[in-house]
Design a protein around this motif. Structure first.
Motif, PDB file in Angstrom:
ATOM      1  N   SER A 266      36.112  -7.693 -17.448  1.00  0.00           N
ATOM      2  CA  SER A 266      37.638  -7.650 -17.297  1.00  0.00           C
ATOM      3  C   SER A 266      37.893  -6.507 -16.369  1.00  0.00           C
ATOM      4  O   SER A 266      37.382  -5.386 -16.359  1.00  0.00           O
ATOM      5  N   LYS A 268      41.025  -4.288 -16.163  1.00  0.00           N
ATOM      6  CA  LYS A 268      42.465  -3.962 -16.809  1.00  0.00           C
ATOM      7  C   LYS A 268      43.463  -3.921 -15.919  1.00  0.00           C
ATOM      8  O   LYS A 268      44.528  -4.424 -16.227  1.00  0.00           O
ATOM      9  N   THR A 270      44.130  -5.547 -13.385  1.00  0.00           N
ATOM     10  CA  THR A 270      44.685  -6.903 -13.190  1.00  0.00           C
ATOM     11  C   THR A 270      45.241  -7.492 -14.359  1.00  0.00           C
ATOM     12  O   THR A 270      46.310  -8.095 -14.028  1.00  0.00           O
ATOM     13  N   TYR A 271      44.784  -7.331 -15.570  1.00  0.00           N
ATOM     14  CA  TYR A 271      45.485  -7.746 -16.897  1.00  0.00           C
ATOM     15  C   TYR A 271      47.056  -7.028 -16.867  1.00  0.00           C
ATOM     16  O   TYR A 271      47.876  -7.839 -17.009  1.00  0.00           O
ATOM     17  N   ALA A 305      36.780 -13.339 -12.981  1.00  0.00           N
ATOM     18  CA  ALA A 305      37.448 -12.445 -13.914  1.00  0.00           C
ATOM     19  C   ALA A 305      38.990 -12.477 -13.833  1.00  0.00           C
ATOM     20  O   ALA A 305      39.906 -12.258 -14.824  1.00  0.00           O
ATOM     21  N   GLU A 308      40.595 -14.949 -15.925  1.00  0.00           N
ATOM     22  CA  GLU A 308      40.862 -14.540 -17.619  1.00  0.00           C
ATOM     23  C   GLU A 308      42.047 -13.536 -17.665  1.00  0.00           C
ATOM     24  O   GLU A 308      42.693 -13.522 -18.591  1.00  0.00           O
ATOM     25  N   ASP A 309      41.870 -12.592 -16.629  1.00  0.00           N
ATOM     26  CA  ASP A 309      42.782 -11.338 -16.591  1.00  0.00           C
ATOM     27  C   ASP A 309      44.130 -11.906 -16.437  1.00  0.00           C
ATOM     28  O   ASP A 309      45.323 -11.275 -16.887  1.00  0.00           O
ATOM     29  N   GLN A 311      45.319 -14.753 -17.291  1.00  0.00           N
ATOM     30  CA  GLN A 311      45.579 -15.626 -18.367  1.00  0.00           C
ATOM     31  C   GLN A 311      45.737 -17.097 -17.916  1.00  0.00           C
ATOM     32  O   GLN A 311      46.280 -17.864 -18.610  1.00  0.00           O
ATOM     33  N   ARG A 315      39.568 -15.871 -22.445  1.00  0.00           N
ATOM     34  CA  ARG A 315      38.529 -15.053 -22.243  1.00  0.00           C
ATOM     35  C   ARG A 315      37.291 -15.880 -22.552  1.00  0.00           C
ATOM     36  O   ARG A 315      37.058 -16.568 -23.636  1.00  0.00           O
TER      37      ARG A 315
END
Lengths: 399, 141
Positions: A266, A268, A270-271, A305, A308-309, A311, A315
């Motif tokens: 992941s 972080k 980006t999340y 990635a 997923e980051d 959403q 995951r």
């Protein structure tokens, strides 16, 4: 905190053809992209009150000054912005904040890069690149790591965590590249406009295992530009302005290289940038509410990635969604409708605005054969740095 | 060894010199704060990144750890590393709870896996400098 939502409108955009623009200087490309943006907005330099220019490597001595001459913006305030590969997105952000403040009514923002003149087949030399990051004072130097090598470690970790064999993992990534190349065939301004197959991706020469040549984006020259105005003025310029809904940047502390708790499946930043942007735009369910996204597919694994980051996928759910065609042009949530970095290449300082250009055209229904259905909220994701520590911009725009 | 053509460490303050002096003696040193007790997970610093104390000490790491992630560079290495291709870059999780970026050497590249046990091995590059690299731990050692 009020946020940026619906305070600033994009009323004009322009973008050059991306590619090996040997016959054009950075100034030539600026004139092309800005002229298109001016024509689109129905304005000229005399209407612009302030300008922001994003550029990373381009050899523009005192880069803000050429604008004063090339664009005949004598004695106007011009600012040069650099924020690694997210440079253009950050220039956009600074211009938008100036407009949102009410101090500037009409702002010009552009990003430009001429990479092909660097004398290298890849990015400019490691000394120059890593002088800015990896070898800066007070950092461990990692001189024989390469950009593909850093991102390849994201793939190694991802395959390991989710129990994918190298073949399964590489096939999942290859399908993302095949999708982007398919979309790129419909983009007249893209650098690469050829279909590729999964087999071609898997059999291409390995650059940094497990990534091969066709897992990597190209190296190109390009420029993109936008004209921003206050929301209440927007309809004076055009009937279909596009409004900024969210604009966030997350800058990481490079923990990925230091902290064993940091998970390299992941990114972080980006999340975090995504979460902050969703909050600013009032988005609860990104997969349902976002119509389309232009994301930073510098390498195939980066796009995986990002799903997923941001959403879009659960995951570990990338493979299932890729196999279902979720992110194809006709899928549930089209990603990289114009072919992405994969087909446009990545002129560092220009990429972020090229992404906004695509979602802007999509929202106005002007994307031709690439047009997605019900194009409303569009997201751009622009990443600068490496998975261990980077700058990520997430911008959301809509009608 | 004066013909070494690759980049050499840059030393800007005393603690960095102590780190590289340790390498020369084949000791992998990591910093620890005498005041707050934190291991410094960042590169060598003058002040503790956790509490900003200047009261830091070096402790010797065991040199053992696990491969967290890796990649084999097969093409387009940075200048000076052309003759090394293919070579392995990796993130190593050290036993002491910090990470280290280095190369995996003396290995069967195709047999490398995440979580593999590795140990430090030293490459003496000049009269003054040795680089910490890692190799898979031999069974039973």
């Amino acid at each position: 905190m009020e946020g940026i939502k619906d305070k600033v409108a994009i009323v004009g955009m322009g973008c050059t053809k991306f590619g090996e623009n040997w016959n054009m200087s950075a100034g030539d490309m600026i004139i092309d992209a800005v002229s298109e943006a001016y024509e689109d907005a129905g304005i000229s330099s005399k209407d612009v009150q302030a300008a922001w220019i994003g550029s990373f490597w381009t050899n523009l001595p005192a880069p803000s000054m050429p604008l004063a001459t090339i664009l005949k913006m004598k004695y106007k305030p011009i600012t040069r912005i650099e924020n690694m590969c997210a440079t253009a997105s950050d220039a956009f952000r600074n211009a938008a904040y100036a407009v949102a403040s009410g101090v500037i009514d009409v702002a010009l923002v552009l990003g430009v890069e001429k990479l092909k003149d660097s004398g290298n087949s890849g990015l400019p030399t490691d000394d120059l690149a890593m002088g800015n990051v990896g070898t800066a004072p007070g950092t461990f130097r990692a001189r024989n790591f390469t950009a593909p090598g850093h991102f390849a470690m994201l793939a190694t970790s991802y395959f390991n965590k989710y129990g994918l064999s190298a073949e399964e993992g590489r096939t999942m990534l290859a399908k993302i590249m095949v999708k982007n190349h398919h979309n790129g065939t419909m983009s007249p301004k893209a650098h690469f406009r050829k279909e590729i197959t999964v087999e071609q991706v898997l059999k291409a020469p390995v650059i940094a295992w497990p990534l091969g040549l066709l897992d990597c984006c190209g190296v190109s020259d390009g420029c993109a530009a936008a004209v921003l105005v206050r929301k209440d003025m927007a309809k004076n310029f055009r009937p279909d302005p596009v409004y900024i809904k969210a604009m966030q940047i997350a800058v990481g502390p490079c923990e990925g290289y230091m902290n064993p708790k940091h998970d390299w499946t992941s990114v972080k930043e980006t999340y975090r940038a995504g979460q902050a942007a969703y909050e600013e735009a009032g988005i609860k369910n990104p997969r349902k509410e976002i119509s389309m996204a232009e994301v930073h597919d510098c390498f195939s694994i980066t796009e995986a990635a990002i799903y997923e980051d941001l959403q879009f996928s659960a995951r570990g759910g990338c493979k299932e969604d890729v196999d279902a065609g979720t992110f194809e042009l006709t899928g549930e949530l089209p990603v990289n409708m114009d072919g992405g970095l994969k087909c446009f290449g990545h002129p560092i300082g220009a990429t972020g605005l090229r992404m906004v250009y695509e979602v802007y055209k999509q929202i106005q229904g002007k994307a031709g054969p690439r047009q997605v259905k019900n194009a409303e909220l569009g997201l751009t994701h622009n990443l600068g740095g490496t998975p261990g520590g980077c700058t990520v911009s997430v911008i959301i725009v809509g009608p | 060894m004066s013909e070494y053509q690759k980049p050499l460490p840059i030393i800007e303050f005393q603690a960095q010199k102590e780190f590289w002096d340790g390498c020369k003696k084949h000791q992998l040193l990591i910093q620890k704060c005498r005041d707050c007790g934190e291991i410094n997970r960042r590169s060598v610093r003058m002040l503790c990144p956790n509490c900003l104390s200047g009261n830091l000490e070096f402790i010797q790491a065991s040199g053992k750890g696990k491969i967290y992630s890796f990649s084999t560079i097969m093409a387009y290495p940075p200048q000076g590393f052309q003759d090394d291709v293919p070579y392995v870059v990796a993130i190593i999780d050290l036993e002491e709870g910090t990470r280290f970026r280095s190369n995996i050497v003396d290995c069967d590249i195709d047999a490398l896996k995440c979580d593999m046990d590795v140990e430090v091995v030293w490459e003496d590059i000049t009269d003054e400098y040795a680089l910490p690299k890692f190799r898979p731990l031999k069974q039973g050692s």
